[in-house]
Design a protein around this motif. Structure first.
Motif, mmCIF file in Angstrom:
data_model
loop_
_atom_site.group_PDB
_atom_site.id
_atom_site.type_symbol
_atom_site.label_atom_id
_atom_site.label_comp_id
_atom_site.label_asym_id
_atom_site.label_seq_id
_atom_site.Cartn_x
_atom_site.Cartn_y
_atom_site.Cartn_z
ATOM 1 N N SER A 35 108.992 44.691 27.502
ATOM 2 C CA SER A 35 108.095 43.965 26.601
ATOM 3 C C SER A 35 106.647 44.189 27.034
ATOM 4 N N TRP A 36 105.756 44.074 26.058
ATOM 5 C CA TRP A 36 104.338 44.230 26.346
ATOM 6 C C TRP A 36 103.506 43.324 25.466
ATOM 7 N N GLU A 37 102.268 43.116 25.904
ATOM 8 C CA GLU A 37 101.320 42.288 25.175
ATOM 9 C C GLU A 37 99.949 42.920 25.320
ATOM 10 N N ASP A 39 96.037 42.103 24.436
ATOM 11 C CA ASP A 39 94.990 41.191 23.986
ATOM 12 C C ASP A 39 93.834 42.053 23.489
ATOM 13 N N CYS A 117 106.047 46.144 17.378
ATOM 14 C CA CYS A 117 105.283 44.947 17.753
ATOM 15 C C CYS A 117 104.984 44.090 16.537
ATOM 16 N N LEU A 129 96.026 39.686 18.986
ATOM 17 C CA LEU A 129 97.044 39.904 20.004
ATOM 18 C C LEU A 129 98.205 40.676 19.390
ATOM 19 N N SER A 130 98.751 41.602 20.151
ATOM 20 C CA SER A 130 99.958 42.317 19.732
ATOM 21 C C SER A 130 101.039 42.058 20.764
ATOM 22 N N LEU A 131 102.197 41.620 20.292
ATOM 23 C CA LEU A 131 103.357 41.366 21.155
ATOM 24 C C LEU A 131 104.426 42.378 20.786
#
Length: 188
Positions: A35-37, A39, A117, A129-131
């Protein structure tokens, strides 16, 4: 007594959280799914341990930014990945999804990944923000390539058998078989 009970509840909650995080980490490792995030306000990229493993990186040696991520994307895929992600943000889409190759930093090995995402918006509706997730699909892609190759071989054999029925001489059979083999392999 209430204070002691409060402390005990907090310790139980912290222990449950640590156990949950360990299960998530192990599950990601088993599935080769990280998983990544990202900002977008600070350009700060956060990856789970499994994403680092997929990319062949160590957390302390990776400048976690979008640009640094793009450097690990295969050069032939980099423009499409950047255009796909940046376009999804620029056009205000809710999500982004792509399959592409990465070049592992530690070995130079090429891996295939599927990324997806969801974008998160602020109160004004701007994406901030991208999750996302990255799934190592290398084994699947290699299996698909083997199947394509085997199908090509089977098609060529089928053509050879069909042509054999039409041939009157061994010489004609050899000539037709050679032509089919050249077409199947792309060589002369």
């Amino acid at each position: 007594i209430a204070l002691v009970e409060n402390i005990m509840q907090r310790k139980r909650a912290e222990a449950a959280l640590r156990a949950s995080e360990a299960r998530l980490k192990r599950s990601q490792e088993i599935a080769h799914l990280g998983s990544w995030e990202l900002d977008l306000r600070s350009n700060r990229l956060t990856w789970s341990d499994e994403v680092y493993r997929i990319f062949g990186l160590q957390p302390q040696r990776f400048g976690a930014t979008y640009e640094a991520f793009l450097e690990r994307v295969h050069p032939d895929d980099r423009a499409a990945v950047d255009a796909g992600y940046s376009g999804s943000v620029r056009d205000g889409r809710d999500s982004y999804e792509i399959e592409h190759r990465v070049v592992r930093k530690d070995t130079g090995e090429i891996r295939y990944v599927h990324e997806k995402c969801q974008h998160v918006r602020d109160a004004e509706g701007r994406i901030v923000l991208s999750l996302g997730m990255v799934h190592d699909v290398t084994e699947r892609k290699l299996a698909e390539e083997r199947i394509r190759h085997q199908n090509g071989t089977l098609e060529a054999l089928n053509r050879i058998f069909s042509e054999a029925l039409l041939c009157d001489t061994e010489e004609e059979l050899c000539r037709r078989c050679l032509t089919i083999a050249e077409q199947a392999t792309g060589s002369k």
